[in-house]
Design an enzyme around this catalytic site. Structure first.
Site, PDB file in Angstrom:
ATOM      1  N   ALA A 198      -5.668  -2.890 -46.001  1.00 45.17           N
ATOM      2  CA  ALA A 198      -4.513  -3.276 -45.176  1.00 45.17           C
ATOM      3  C   ALA A 198      -3.231  -3.385 -45.992  1.00 45.17           C
ATOM      4  CB  ALA A 198      -4.794  -4.603 -44.485  1.00 45.17           C
ATOM      5  N   ALA A 209      -9.085 -21.986 -32.108  1.00 44.77           N
ATOM      6  CA  ALA A 209      -9.031 -22.859 -30.929  1.00 44.77           C
ATOM      7  C   ALA A 209     -10.304 -22.673 -30.117  1.00 44.77           C
ATOM      8  CB  ALA A 209      -7.816 -22.505 -30.070  1.00 44.77           C
ATOM      9  N   ARG A 249     -18.256 -26.705 -32.237  1.00 41.87           N
ATOM     10  CA  ARG A 249     -18.708 -25.333 -32.464  1.00 41.87           C
ATOM     11  C   ARG A 249     -17.762 -24.623 -33.441  1.00 41.87           C
ATOM     12  NH1 ARG A 249     -19.399 -20.635 -27.829  1.00 41.87           N
ATOM     13  NH2 ARG A 249     -17.163 -20.867 -27.475  1.00 41.87           N
ATOM     14  N   LYS A 296     -11.753  -6.537 -21.565  1.00 40.77           N
ATOM     15  CA  LYS A 296     -11.564  -5.328 -20.738  1.00 40.77           C
ATOM     16  C   LYS A 296     -11.230  -5.665 -19.297  1.00 40.77           C
ATOM     17  CE  LYS A 296     -15.910  -6.469 -21.426  1.00 40.77           C
ATOM     18  NZ  LYS A 296     -16.554  -6.844 -22.667  1.00 40.77           N
ATOM     19  N   ASP A 355     -18.325  -4.047 -15.184  1.00 45.58           N
ATOM     20  CA  ASP A 355     -17.961  -4.010 -16.614  1.00 45.58           C
ATOM     21  C   ASP A 355     -17.709  -2.561 -17.057  1.00 45.58           C
ATOM     22  OD1 ASP A 355     -17.962  -5.306 -19.407  1.00 45.58           O
ATOM     23  OD2 ASP A 355     -19.541  -3.798 -19.607  1.00 45.58           O
ATOM     24  N   LYS A 394     -14.138  -0.548 -18.348  1.00 47.23           N
ATOM     25  CA  LYS A 394     -14.026   0.248 -19.585  1.00 47.23           C
ATOM     26  C   LYS A 394     -13.593   1.689 -19.286  1.00 47.23           C
ATOM     27  CE  LYS A 394     -17.513  -2.668 -21.803  1.00 47.23           C
ATOM     28  NZ  LYS A 394     -18.958  -2.861 -21.975  1.00 47.23           N
TER      29      LYS A 394
HETATM   30  N1  HSE Z   1     -21.865  -6.939 -21.240  1.00 48.20           N
HETATM   31  C1  HSE Z   1     -21.514  -5.764 -21.970  1.00 48.20           C
HETATM   32  C2  HSE Z   1     -22.704  -4.841 -22.062  1.00 48.20           C
HETATM   33  C3  HSE Z   1     -21.055  -6.042 -23.363  1.00 48.20           C
HETATM   34  O1  HSE Z   1     -23.797  -5.163 -21.621  1.00 48.20           O
HETATM   35  O2  HSE Z   1     -22.533  -3.776 -22.611  1.00 48.20           O
HETATM   36  C4  HSE Z   1     -19.630  -6.437 -23.438  1.00 48.20           C
HETATM   37  O3  HSE Z   1     -18.789  -5.470 -22.911  1.00 48.20           O
END
Ligand code: HSE
Length: 442
Positions: free
Chosen positions: A33, A43, A49, A107, A203, A207
């Site tokens: 870099a 945060a 945790r 995403k 999901d 993407k």
């Molecule tokens: N839940 C997603 C998957 C991973 O099963 O690929 C995160 O994007």
């Protein structure tokens, strides 16, 4: 040069991977870099945790309030790993307004609110980097946005959800039904307690929406994506597909055609000989077809702590290198200059042309096959292959119904929908017809 200072929002799976990999490889990353990259604030509502993650590391402040990170004048980059559309959206917009660069793996946020977020970032001259949002550790955003920049991209097809690919692989390997494998996936930690976004294709829809925007220079518009998940797939469809030389995969597909851009996620029959058909378990893979380069394939882990951290840190290195450059000399968020986006329309699903696998539960009587194929012929749909099992084989001895499997040549989705409605109304068709699209990916 003074190290770049990073504030991490979220100390969960990806946050901890980012912290650990950055620490472990800090010297090599600094050499690449040209300056150090240091996480100086973490945060998390669960401060214990965050404390467990940070350990004895000096000079790392732990806070419960993410806004304390955004308000800190020493922080150069905010890494948002909270997820979702709610508070994450507010925090990202506030970070941009405060002049911070943002790295996010979110995403869902970008696929739905990307236009607003990228406009805000452009106006403020800051970067919003999101390599980790698509296919985890696979550098597909970098490849599409930079490596393939010479090309007119023709299509992208990807296995971009590991949970569903794991479920489909297990269903095929073990002959199990969807519900049983889903429980197994949850036990192994692949599927979330609420797996809806994964199994319903949402999901993957997020993407492919982001990839389509980068590939074709169109705004992010998840609301126009066609999204269908894997919940209705039967173990028998996976078996029949196999007998016909195909595997069933949940694909995200985007394709530039005459009428616009296709943007869709659904289970698809893929020829078993294609590399994509052989991507198993929780792995991801993306095929990109460009006019100059031809077909390229990207394969790797699409989720997990350190694979996703690999992508987050790559974005941090880009920011470390580029943040002193004039904003207009940086790689644009969506690959195309913001004033050069196209209004190419997203094609409604009815207009998409593809081929189909159909499974009909039919009465084992004379003339049934002729009726069904007659309706397809009337609709101008060309049959590619027909498979009919003996009734005994499907339903046991003395069974009076059987499965009729039909593969068709390419036709318009709207035409197929009309033909399906007619077939479904036949008294000899005894259950809901299963329709799965077929992608040759040639
Ligand atoms: N839940 C997603 C998957 C991973 O099963 O690929 C995160 O994007």
């Amino acid at each position: 040069m003074k190290p770049i200072q990073v504030g991490l929002l979220g100390a969960g799976t990806v946050g901890s991977g980012t912290f650990n990999v950055l620490r472990r490889n800090q010297e090599e990353i600094r050499r690449r870099a040209g300056r150090g990259i240091e996480i100086t604030m973490v945060a998390d509502l669960d401060t214990a945790r965050a404390q467990a993650l940070v350990g004895e590391a000096p000079d790392v402040r732990i806070v419960a309030d993410a806004r304390a990170v955004i308000a800190d004048p020493d922080i150069d980059v905010v890494v948002e790993l909270i997820g979702g559309y709610g508070v994450a959206k507010q925090l990202v917009l506030e970070a941009i307004a405060a002049g911070k660069h943002v790295v996010t793996a979110n995403k869902a946020l970008l696929a739905v609110h990307g236009t607003e977020i990228f406009e805000a970032a452009h106006a403020k001259g800051v970067m919003v980097a999101f390599e980790a949002a698509v296919a985890g550790g696979i550098p597909i955003i970098k490849a599409l946005r930079e490596g393939l920049t010479a090309n007119s991209i023709q299509w992208i097809a990807g296995i971009i959800n590991g949970t569903t690919n794991f479920i489909l692989s297990e269903m095929r390997d073990k002959g199990l039904d969807f519900g049983t494998v889903l429980q197994e996936a949850q036990r192994l930690g692949y599927a979330e307690a609420d797996p809806t976004f994964d199994i319903e294709g949402v999901d993957a829809g997020h993407k492919i929406t982001l990839m389509a925007a980068i590939a074709f220079g169109i705004p992010v518009q998840f609301d126009k994506a066609y999204v269908e998940g894997i919940t209705k797939l039967g173990a028998q469809d996976i078996r029949y597909a196999e007998q016909l030389g195909y595997r069933i995969k949940l694909l995200g597909i985007t394709r530039r055609g005459q009428g616009g851009v296709e943007l869709r996620v659904h289970p698809s029959l893929v020829p078993a000989k294609r590399l994509l058909a052989n991507v198993e378990g929780a792995m991801n893979a993306v095929v990109v077809q460009g006019d100059a380069v031809g077909t390229t394939l990207y394969y790797g882990k699409g989720a997990g702590s350190e694979p996703t951290a690999s992508a987050v840190i790559a974005d941090l290195v880009d920011i470390a290198r580029l943040h002193t450059a004039e904003a207009e000399h940086r790689v644009p968020h969506l690959a195309f200059q913001p004033d050069a986006l196209s209004d190419l329309r997203v094609v409604p699903m009815d207009e998409v042309v593809t081929s189909y696998y159909l499974r009909l539960q039919v009465a084992d009587q004379a003339g049934v096959l002729a009726k069904v194929t007659g309706l397809l012929a009337e609709a101008g749909i060309n049959i590619d292959a027909v498979l009919q099992r003996e009734a005994d084989e499907v339903g046991g001895e003395g069974a009076t119904q059987t499965d009729l499997i039909i593969l068709t040549h390419a036709t318009r989705e709207g035409t197929m929908n009309a033909a399906l409605a007619q077939m479904q109304a036949l008294p000899t068709v005894l259950g809901p017809i299963t329709r799965i699209r077929k992608e040759e990916l040639a």
